[in-house]
Enzyme design. Sequence first.
Site, PDB file in Angstrom:
ATOM      1  N   ARG A 149       0.627  -0.716   0.267  1.00  0.00           N
ATOM      2  CA  ARG A 149      -0.063  -0.112   0.152  1.00  0.00           C
ATOM      3  C   ARG A 149       0.797   1.463  -0.250  1.00  0.00           C
ATOM      4  O   ARG A 149       1.977   1.260   0.301  1.00  0.00           O
ATOM      5  CB  ARG A 149      -0.547  -0.215   1.348  1.00  0.00           C
ATOM      6  CG  ARG A 149      -1.909  -1.065   0.874  1.00  0.00           C
ATOM      7  CD  ARG A 149      -3.060  -0.997   2.340  1.00  0.00           C
ATOM      8  NE  ARG A 149      -3.391  -1.841   2.949  1.00  0.00           N
ATOM      9  CZ  ARG A 149      -4.645  -1.801   1.869  1.00  0.00           C
ATOM     10  NH1 ARG A 149      -5.327  -1.274   1.160  1.00  0.00           N
ATOM     11  NH2 ARG A 149      -5.972  -3.264   2.483  1.00  0.00           N
ATOM     12  N   GLY A 150       0.406   2.510  -0.081  1.00  0.00           N
ATOM     13  CA  GLY A 150       1.107   3.683  -0.250  1.00  0.00           C
ATOM     14  C   GLY A 150       0.772   4.126  -1.751  1.00  0.00           C
ATOM     15  O   GLY A 150       1.996   3.091  -2.406  1.00  0.00           O
ATOM     16  N   ASP A 205     -14.571  -5.754  -0.791  1.00  0.00           N
ATOM     17  CA  ASP A 205     -15.130  -4.320  -0.484  1.00  0.00           C
ATOM     18  C   ASP A 205     -16.506  -4.703  -2.229  1.00  0.00           C
ATOM     19  O   ASP A 205     -17.728  -3.870  -1.062  1.00  0.00           O
ATOM     20  CB  ASP A 205     -15.204  -3.853  -0.133  1.00  0.00           C
ATOM     21  CG  ASP A 205     -14.675  -3.948   1.075  1.00  0.00           C
ATOM     22  OD1 ASP A 205     -14.394  -4.457   1.715  1.00  0.00           O
ATOM     23  OD2 ASP A 205     -14.153  -2.720   2.028  1.00  0.00           O
TER      24      ASP A 205
END
Length: 445
Positions: A149-150, A205
């Site tokens: 991530r990032g 999600d």
Amino acid sequence: MMEDRCEKAPIDTGIPALGPAKIPSPLPYCRFDDDARVRLELDASEFGSGEGACFADFELAGPRSRIYYDSSKVKAAIVTCGGLCPGLNDVIRAIVMECHHNYRVAGVLGIRFGLQGFIESYGHAPVELTPESVSDIHQFGGTMLGSSRGPQKPEDIADALERLNIAMLFVIGGDGTMKAARRIQEEIARRGSKISIIGVPKTIDNDINLVTQSFGFDTAVEKATEAIRCAHTEAIGVLNGVGLVKVMGRESGFIAAQATLALKEVNYVLVPEYPFDLTGEHGLLPSLEKRLAARGHAVIVAAEGAGQDLLPDTGARDASGNPVLGDIADFLSGAIEGHFRERGTPMTLKFIDPSYIIRSVPANANDRVYCGFLGQHAVHAAMAGKTGMVVSKLYGRYVHLPLDLVTMRRKKLNITSDYWRAVLESTGQHAVTPFTADPAVFCQR
């Protein structure tokens, strides 16, 4: 291109191209859909154009009769970013197999550990991906390339793509990753480089705009229902048993809602889109007290982003820039146990968090088929010189979606829809529609 309400604010659904496609396709057995478009009825809110029905024309996915790249001279790269999701390996495998067996590309590189893999200082050397190296990866969960991530600077990534002589980059990730892909594509366009950026939307999600159902979601719901079934078994095994299951869903409660519909053993489903009170006349705790008095057991499913208004703001952000959520399950567990302890009512609460199991398992059969189509269509688009787009299944049709539209907003549950009404009917909790009363009302059947 648009009609009805969308005529007032026309939406550009065109897909950028690197240039004219002049090379005959090497796929002789295909039916080509060079100029085919599909008109779909959507919710205007998905375009930020108000409410109501809206018709949009999208470019149909599939092979083109003429391609942009000379496949014998072109190299592709694949990168996976963000959290794990069932089907990542399936998409990687599908892209590699399509590139090698059908287009005979010169090579495919796997970028390791997300966008960090483009930055030399991290030391993550790319790996060569061949049919042999990916032949059985679909049998395993996770991603063989690793993830991270990032943010990384789009200028640095563009430099790396040019240095590696990459002509096609397949970016597999969620909302934040698609925003990064858009910035990379914009930087490449600014430089005038001929590099195709194709996104494959990934989110467990199911919250990416204009993506009807993301890959891995079907598997996630299947695994979530197993956890709910266990929670129900635990609840009915004791006097006043409460089973509490937390599932993934930072801003959207699709997994919680779909799993609830699938099993029909849930009495309360809590999602980010649907605020609820803990106490008071229509609070969760008084309703749960009545439920246990009448039936002796209850099952609660909570998406991780539910009830954040009831929790203190952590003030922290993760590597992707997302707010660090408060722990709704820990909060509910303490509140429920404290409520019944104060009343001297015996009860047993069992908490199950299957989140990392759900996202780490191999994809089921339905998701594997879906991932295969996504990988193949992504390669078809890239070879035709398309860029700045994602390939997705939208209401049963595979289409090309501009990155600008996909990153416009996050998809959320519509709590005034027939779908949400069916969820409430399934649980027995009841909400008077927001048009006439507070949507947070709980009422036990």
